[in-house]
Design an enzyme around this catalytic site. Structure first.
Site, short mmCIF file in Angstrom:
data_model
loop_
_atom_site.label_atom_id
_atom_site.label_comp_id
_atom_site.label_asym_id
_atom_site.label_seq_id
_atom_site.Cartn_x
_atom_site.Cartn_y
_atom_site.Cartn_z
N TYR A 1 -7.81 -11.45 36.25
CA TYR A 1 -7.21 -11.22 34.92
C TYR A 1 -7.52 -12.40 34.00
CZ TYR A 1 -3.19 -10.72 31.63
OH TYR A 1 -2.37 -10.62 30.53
N SER B 1 -4.35 -13.84 26.69
CA SER B 1 -3.19 -14.34 27.44
C SER B 1 -3.33 -15.85 27.57
CB SER B 1 -3.18 -13.72 28.83
OG SER B 1 -2.31 -14.43 29.69
N1 NAP Z 1 3.66 -9.08 28.84
C1 NAP Z 1 3.17 -10.29 28.96
O1 NAP Z 1 3.85 -11.23 29.46
C2 NAP Z 1 1.77 -10.59 28.50
C3 NAP Z 1 1.38 -11.94 28.45
C4 NAP Z 1 0.10 -12.24 28.02
C5 NAP Z 1 -0.76 -11.24 27.64
N2 NAP Z 1 -0.36 -9.94 27.70
C6 NAP Z 1 -1.33 -8.92 27.29
O2 NAP Z 1 -0.73 -8.08 26.29
C7 NAP Z 1 -1.30 -6.78 26.37
C8 NAP Z 1 -0.18 -5.76 26.46
O3 NAP Z 1 0.59 -6.05 27.60
P1 NAP Z 1 2.02 -5.42 27.85
O4 NAP Z 1 2.76 -6.44 28.62
O5 NAP Z 1 2.59 -4.88 26.60
O6 NAP Z 1 1.60 -4.21 28.84
P2 NAP Z 1 2.44 -2.91 29.31
O7 NAP Z 1 3.88 -3.17 29.16
O8 NAP Z 1 1.92 -2.53 30.66
O9 NAP Z 1 1.96 -1.77 28.27
C9 NAP Z 1 0.60 -1.40 28.31
C10 NAP Z 1 0.33 -0.23 27.38
O10 NAP Z 1 -1.06 0.11 27.50
C11 NAP Z 1 -1.21 1.43 28.04
N3 NAP Z 1 -2.35 1.39 28.95
C12 NAP Z 1 -2.46 0.69 30.10
N4 NAP Z 1 -3.66 0.90 30.67
C13 NAP Z 1 -4.32 1.74 29.85
C14 NAP Z 1 -5.61 2.34 29.88
N5 NAP Z 1 -6.46 2.10 30.89
N6 NAP Z 1 -5.98 3.16 28.87
C15 NAP Z 1 -5.12 3.41 27.85
N7 NAP Z 1 -3.88 2.88 27.76
C16 NAP Z 1 -3.49 2.06 28.76
C17 NAP Z 1 0.13 1.74 28.71
O11 NAP Z 1 0.41 3.13 28.76
P3 NAP Z 1 -0.06 4.02 30.06
O12 NAP Z 1 0.27 3.21 31.27
O13 NAP Z 1 0.74 5.28 29.93
O14 NAP Z 1 -1.52 4.24 29.89
C18 NAP Z 1 1.09 1.03 27.75
O15 NAP Z 1 1.28 1.78 26.58
C19 NAP Z 1 -2.23 -6.79 27.60
O16 NAP Z 1 -3.55 -7.00 27.20
C20 NAP Z 1 -1.73 -7.98 28.40
O17 NAP Z 1 -2.73 -8.54 29.20
C21 NAP Z 1 0.88 -9.60 28.13
#
Ligand code: NAP
Length: 288
Positions: free
Chosen positions: A163, A150
């Site tokens: 985080y 991130s």
């Molecule tokens: N969105 C942003 O603005 C942003 C910015 C910078 C970095 N990121 C990074 O990008 C990555 C993805 O983020 P996102 O925004 O796409 O997240 P998200 O919308 O919350 O999706 C997360 C996915 O991971 C699964 N998951 C969560 N915890 C889990 C666990 N303990 N074991 C297995 N599966 C798990 C969730 O399904 P379940 O909940 O059903 O398990 C879901 O499929 C993360 O590492 C985040 O830190 C995101």
């Protein structure tokens, strides 16, 4: 070298593990890699959502399988990698360590339980999955790991100190692995997105913690030369590139996918800022 254009820009014949593939960036990663020809295994904690996604991907003609797995749990990680090993005959080309989450609090308010949860989900899972996958990646003779970090790993944000620290550790781990495993033909890179329109962004960055979330989104957009939030597919495109044979000389890198935000410019006259408030309203009600 001397490979054909088709083989440099294709993942046909390759296998991949993407953690957390049912939503957001992980979902886009699954579709991007499978769309380029890879056989993909993914996981999440919610069986019903995983089943729905697997049906959706099958209907699109993509080769994707999945397991219910909480990657913060060591025994479940081991079971996941055993499944992947038997499904792909002991070889794996790609690991995308995508799972990550945040609990929005001020730094002094975190409990020991919060810190353990965040660290096992954001850092330990990715570290341990990489180690468990190492023999499979080595056996493929063409391995690639991508960590999803991130911008908060290098740019502090007051709602995400643990985080940010977890993601900073991830950045550094990726560099170590790039050194340690280059001799095994495994490349290791990190992709650091800014604010991407996913359920996580909506849940933690805006809804739960910030009362004035419209203002926060406006601030983020105003600091972004491209003048808008990012889409999951704009992250997965970079992730896929790093996994392609075309990226064979890229390892140990941290690559921002942030619309230019980390250039830290102080003023840029992009036009969209005038419309930001209406964009914010649409995003917050889930229409953008
Ligand atoms: N969105 C942003 O603005 C942003 C910015 C910078 C970095 N990121 C990074 O990008 C990555 C993805 O983020 P996102 O925004 O796409 O997240 P998200 O919308 O919350 O999706 C997360 C996915 O991971 C699964 N998951 C969560 N915890 C889990 C666990 N303990 N074991 C297995 N599966 C798990 C969730 O399904 P379940 O909940 O059903 O398990 C879901 O499929 C993360 O590492 C985040 O830190 C995101």
């Amino acid at each position: 070298m001397g490979r054909s254009y088709d083989s440099r820009w294709s993942l046909h014949g390759m296998t991949a593990l993407v953690t957390g593939g049912t939503k957001g960036i992980g979902h886009a990663n699954v579709e991007e890699l499978a769309g380029l020809g890879a056989k993909v295994h993914t996981c999440s904690r919610t069986e019903s959502e995983l089943d729905d996604c697997l049906l959706e991907w099958k209907a699109k003609g993509l080769h994707v399988t999945g397991s219910v797995c909480d990657v913060s749990d060591r025994a479940q990680r081991e079971s996941l990698l055993n499944t992947v090993s038997s499904e792909f005959n002991g070889k794996l080309n790609i690991v995308i360590n995508n799972v990550g989450t945040n609990i929005g609090k001020m730094v002094s308010d975190y409990t020991a339980k919060d810190v353990a949860f965040l660290t096992s989900t954001n850092f330990e899972s990715a570290y341990n999955i990489s180690v468990l996958a190492h023999p499979l990646l080595k056996a493929s003779a063409a391995g690639s790991i991508v960590f999803i970090s991130s911008i908060i790993s290098t740019k502090p944000a007051y709602f995400a100190p643990i985080y940010g620290a977890n993601k900073g550790a991830m950045n550094q781990l990726a560099k170590h692995l790039a050194y340690d495993w280059a001799g095994d033909n495994i490349r290791v890179n990190t992709v650091a997105p800014a604010v991407i329109k996913t359920p996580l962004a909506q849940r933690y960055f805006f809804w739960q913690f910030f009362e004035g979330h419209e203002e926060l989104i406006e601030t983020a957009v105003s600091r972004t030369p491209i003048g808008r939030l990012g889409e999951p597919e704009e992250v997965s495109a970079m992730v896929a590139f790093l996994c392609l044979p075309a990226a064979s000389y890229v390892t140990g890198q941290l690559i921002y996918v942030d619309g230019g935000m980390t250039t830290n410019g102080i003023y840029f006259p992009h036009k969209k800022i005038k419309n930001t408030m209406s964009c914010v309203s649409l995003y917050v009600v889930g229409k953008l």
